[in-house]
Motif scaffolding. Structure first.
Motif, PDB file in Angstrom:
ATOM      1  N   GLY A 168     -24.980  45.363   3.195  1.00 27.83           N
ATOM      2  CA  GLY A 168     -25.959  44.956   2.711  1.00 27.83           C
ATOM      3  C   GLY A 168     -27.329  45.183   3.357  1.00 27.83           C
ATOM      4  O   GLY A 168     -27.600  46.353   4.280  1.00 27.83           O
ATOM      5  N   PHE A 169     -28.279  44.233   3.550  1.00 25.59           N
ATOM      6  CA  PHE A 169     -29.519  44.225   4.008  1.00 25.59           C
ATOM      7  C   PHE A 169     -29.936  43.137   4.710  1.00 25.59           C
ATOM      8  O   PHE A 169     -29.563  42.082   4.393  1.00 25.59           O
ATOM      9  N   THR A 170     -30.768  43.264   5.704  1.00 25.50           N
ATOM     10  CA  THR A 170     -31.305  42.283   6.506  1.00 25.50           C
ATOM     11  C   THR A 170     -33.033  42.495   6.528  1.00 25.50           C
ATOM     12  O   THR A 170     -33.231  43.433   6.899  1.00 25.50           O
ATOM     13  N   GLU A 171     -33.861  41.255   6.362  1.00 28.89           N
ATOM     14  CA  GLU A 171     -35.252  41.566   6.280  1.00 28.89           C
ATOM     15  C   GLU A 171     -35.724  41.521   7.725  1.00 28.89           C
ATOM     16  O   GLU A 171     -35.497  40.614   8.600  1.00 28.89           O
ATOM     17  N   VAL A 172     -36.642  42.584   8.047  1.00 26.66           N
ATOM     18  CA  VAL A 172     -36.864  42.441   9.393  1.00 26.66           C
ATOM     19  C   VAL A 172     -38.585  42.741   9.533  1.00 26.66           C
ATOM     20  O   VAL A 172     -39.271  43.145  10.287  1.00 26.66           O
ATOM     21  N   THR A 173     -39.232  42.248   8.326  1.00 24.60           N
ATOM     22  CA  THR A 173     -40.681  42.330   8.061  1.00 24.60           C
ATOM     23  C   THR A 173     -41.317  41.284   9.472  1.00 24.60           C
ATOM     24  O   THR A 173     -42.162  41.860   9.990  1.00 24.60           O
ATOM     25  N   SER A 174     -40.579  40.163   9.514  1.00 31.59           N
ATOM     26  CA  SER A 174     -41.265  39.481  10.462  1.00 31.59           C
ATOM     27  C   SER A 174     -40.654  40.108  11.875  1.00 31.59           C
ATOM     28  O   SER A 174     -41.721  39.962  13.091  1.00 31.59           O
ATOM     29  N   ALA A 175     -39.449  40.258  12.274  1.00 30.64           N
ATOM     30  CA  ALA A 175     -38.916  40.671  13.389  1.00 30.64           C
ATOM     31  C   ALA A 175     -39.477  41.998  14.067  1.00 30.64           C
ATOM     32  O   ALA A 175     -39.729  42.076  15.406  1.00 30.64           O
ATOM     33  N   THR A 176     -40.058  42.798  13.138  1.00 33.06           N
ATOM     34  CA  THR A 176     -40.741  44.033  13.742  1.00 33.06           C
ATOM     35  C   THR A 176     -42.270  44.157  13.845  1.00 33.06           C
ATOM     36  O   THR A 176     -42.854  44.939  14.255  1.00 33.06           O
ATOM     37  N   GLY A 177     -42.722  42.671  13.613  1.00 30.81           N
ATOM     38  CA  GLY A 177     -44.131  42.632  13.793  1.00 30.81           C
ATOM     39  C   GLY A 177     -44.912  42.884  12.346  1.00 30.81           C
ATOM     40  O   GLY A 177     -46.248  42.601  12.366  1.00 30.81           O
ATOM     41  N   LEU A 178     -44.316  43.447  11.221  1.00 26.13           N
ATOM     42  CA  LEU A 178     -45.044  43.915  10.342  1.00 26.13           C
ATOM     43  C   LEU A 178     -45.826  42.875   9.426  1.00 26.13           C
ATOM     44  O   LEU A 178     -46.816  42.909   8.952  1.00 26.13           O
ATOM     45  N   ARG A 179     -44.993  41.549   9.398  1.00 26.13           N
ATOM     46  CA  ARG A 179     -45.549  40.632   8.489  1.00 26.13           C
ATOM     47  C   ARG A 179     -47.003  40.208   9.307  1.00 26.13           C
ATOM     48  O   ARG A 179     -47.781  40.010   8.372  1.00 26.13           O
ATOM     49  N   GLU A 180     -46.979  39.943  10.453  1.00 27.15           N
ATOM     50  CA  GLU A 180     -48.583  39.518  10.758  1.00 27.15           C
ATOM     51  C   GLU A 180     -49.532  40.579  10.621  1.00 27.15           C
ATOM     52  O   GLU A 180     -50.554  40.056  10.282  1.00 27.15           O
ATOM     53  N   LEU A 181     -48.972  41.900  10.629  1.00 22.73           N
ATOM     54  CA  LEU A 181     -50.265  42.862  10.411  1.00 22.73           C
ATOM     55  C   LEU A 181     -50.599  43.080   8.802  1.00 22.73           C
ATOM     56  O   LEU A 181     -51.705  43.468   8.772  1.00 22.73           O
ATOM     57  N   VAL A 182     -49.850  42.541   8.030  1.00 21.00           N
ATOM     58  CA  VAL A 182     -50.051  42.898   6.516  1.00 21.00           C
ATOM     59  C   VAL A 182     -50.535  41.457   5.606  1.00 21.00           C
ATOM     60  O   VAL A 182     -50.813  41.823   4.417  1.00 21.00           O
ATOM     61  N   MET A 183     -50.416  40.535   6.295  1.00 22.81           N
ATOM     62  CA  MET A 183     -50.393  38.996   5.310  1.00 22.81           C
ATOM     63  C   MET A 183     -51.874  39.014   4.768  1.00 22.81           C
ATOM     64  O   MET A 183     -51.809  38.602   3.565  1.00 22.81           O
TER      65      MET A 183
END
Length: 561
Positions: free
Chosen positions: A352-367
């Motif tokens: 399957g899949f695992t979410e890495v939005t936060s782990a890769t730093g993308l979450r902070e950039l796009v909020m």
């Protein structure tokens, strides 16, 4: 079982362990090094998206704007097709301003409007464009979906297109259970491996202008939440040859899943040789349709992609489904609205899949960003696919803390250990005023080896973003010609080995939002002037190997008979 071009089971397990946390060590291309800066220059084109915005607000107006980049006349220069709106009372294009538009690329940054000559002006409210050669004659054809009416255009090979919708059996009659359907995306894919491309149609809401709910903010009319509308099922049309299609949505397990589809993309996420389809839903669970041989099974929950990491419904928009981290397994990204992030799921193969939005730093950039179209494209040719997002909110008026009109952004993929770098003004994307951007498609419009972007915006001129990245690396691309497989080679998976490590990509035209990018499968090579080897797994199962491939050119590859 995976063909030889994929990692063995042991290697896959090792890769999974190595990528279990981010940041992490890696051996991919130019790992740990800064890539060349990404820069774009704005170029104009004579198209304005007329989406029919009126008061009280009607929801189709805020969802308009698909675009397709494809070489319709096969002269080697990618051309641009824009979908356009209509009168929302009648859904008819009763004014020339609503015409869909086709622009022929003349080279040198010049585009000529050839809509009338090509026969692509359209009649109804159009939303999406999906390009592929469905009849295997070597000329790319065009599906245009919209509100309660879809059109299939066959490319005649002489600069004109014919409307073959009725002959092809693409149904435009109201569904007996759900009423008239509203198509907002199309995915071309060969689901039964017969060498003929089938059509998956992403449908949105049940909508009727006569029963449109009225929503207001501070006394002003605005667009209603998708929660105010009922959903609809997607559709699957099986290509029976001879220009005929059959609706097999029920038999293949598609019709049983009712959603509010906004984006669709295809990839073989588990490496079993069969294409799977991911669909984003608007404020609802996403769908992952797993190919089981003679049907699809919806497994988004089991696979970890039904919801984003917060576990809340979000407004899933456009999507892309391809390998961004060079581990040979397709990943998923999609756009959403402000404070919802742009969820990024790393593929684990059959697990399957695992979410890495936060782990890769993308979450902070796009909020604080809202987006519609997304695409993984290597803009600086360093071997790592970057992420372009067409940005803008849904509403006509901002909610507290929201920004409706926004600049587009590109997120530079710095490789393992370094994550993403957000670039907006730094990339030149603030050269025009912010807007409610929608459709997004890609192609090398000026043949300089760097990928460009085309973006639409509501009630605003379309934008061409020419890639002017300084110091961009070498590249190569593959223009596929299927024989046993479909002519476009859609579904073919390509591995390229370079002195710095392997990369993967696959042939598909479905990415962005309501949009399509039809062109060669591309790879960035960084400083390397050749690739050591390329291996192509065709949809037919045939594996083809090519050695010592020169950089900075398109390699035309024909599937062995």
């Amino acid at each position: 079982m995976r063909p030889p071009i994929f990692p063995s089971a042991l290697a896959a397990a090792a890769a999974l362990a190595a990528w279990s946390l981010w940041p992490h060590p890696g051996t991919g291309l130019l790992a740990g090094q800064a890539s060349a800066a990404i820069r774009f220059a704005h170029a104009s084109i004579d198209f304005r998206l007329e989406h029919g915005e009126v008061k009280p607000r009607r929801v189709p107006a805020t969802m308009a704007g698909g675009v397709a980049v494809f070489d319709y006349n096969r002269d080697g220069r990618p051309d641009i097709f824009f979908t356009n709106g209509a009168n929302l009372e009648t859904l008819r294009k009763d004014d020339p301003k609503y015409r869909n538009r086709l622009f022929r690329n003349e080279g040198g940054g010049r585009f000529t409007d050839v809509t009338a000559q090509a026969g692509l002006a359209g009649t109804w409210y159009s939303h999406c464009a999906a390009v592929a050669d469905y009849d295997n004659d070597g000329w790319p054809d065009l599906f245009v979906g919209g509100v309660h009416h879809n059109t299939l255009y066959r490319n005649n090979g002489d600069g004109t297109f014919s409307d073959v919708t009725e002959k092809a059996g693409i149904r435009n009659q109201p569904d007996p259970e759900f009423g008239p359907l509203w198509a907002i995306g199309g995915v071309w894919v060969d689901v039964n491996a017969d060498g003929l491309l089938d059509l998956f149609v992403v449908n949105y809401l049940q909508w009727d202008s006569r029963t449109e709910p009225l929503c207001e903010y501070k006394g002003e009319s605005d667009y209603c939440s998708p929660r105010m509308y009922k959903g609809t099922p997607n559709q699957l049309y099986l290509n029976r040859g001879g220009g005929r299609f059959e609706d097999v949505s029920a038999a293949w397990g598609i019709r049983a899943k009712v959603g509010k589809g906004m984006g669709g993309a295809m990839a073989d996420f588990d490496g079993d040789g069969r294409p799977d389809i991911f669909v984003t839903n608007d404020y609802l669970y996403n769908f992952l349709f797993h190919h089981k041989g003679d049907r699809f099974e919806e497994i988004a929950f089991q696979s970890g992609v039904a919801l984003a990491e917060d576990g809340l419904f979000i407004s899933g928009m456009g999507t892309d489904f391809r390998d961004f981290d060079n581990d040979g397994i397709p990943d998923i990204v999609f756009a959403a609205l402000q404070r919802q992030t742009f969820p990024l799921f790393r593929g684990l193969g059959a697990k399957g899949f695992t979410e890495v939005t936060s782990a890769t730093g993308l979450r902070e950039l796009v909020m604080q960003m809202a987006g519609f179209g997304v695409g993984f494209v290597d803009f600086d040719n360093d071997g790592w696919k970057d992420l372009f997002v067409s940005r803008g909110d849904v509403l006509a008026r901002p909610l507290p803390g929201n920004v409706v009109e926004q600049h587009n952004s590109v997120f530079r993929n710095l490789g393992p250990k370094r994550g993403w770098q957000a670039l907006t003004g730094e990339a030149g994307l603030d050269a025009v005023p912010p807007a409610r951007h929608r459709g997004l498609a890609f192609g090398d419009l000026d043949s300089d080896g760097r990928m460009d972007a085309v973006v639409t915006a509501l009630a605003a001129p379309a934008e061409i973003w020419l890639n002017r990245s300084p110091g961009a690396g070498h590249w190569l691309a593959f223009e596929l010609e299927g024989t046993r497989s479909n002519r476009d080679g859609i579904g073919a998976v390509i591995r390229v080995d370079t002195p710095s490590g392997p990369q993967w990509n696959h042939m598909t035209t479905s990415l962005g939002y309501a949009s399509s990018s039809h062109g060669p499968v591309r790879f960035g090579l960084g400083p390397h002037e050749k690739a050591l080897k390329a291996e192509i797994r065709w949809p037919s199962g045939k594996v083809q190997t090519l050695d010592n491939l020169a950089a900075d050119r398109i390699h035309r590859v024909r599937e062995p008979d």
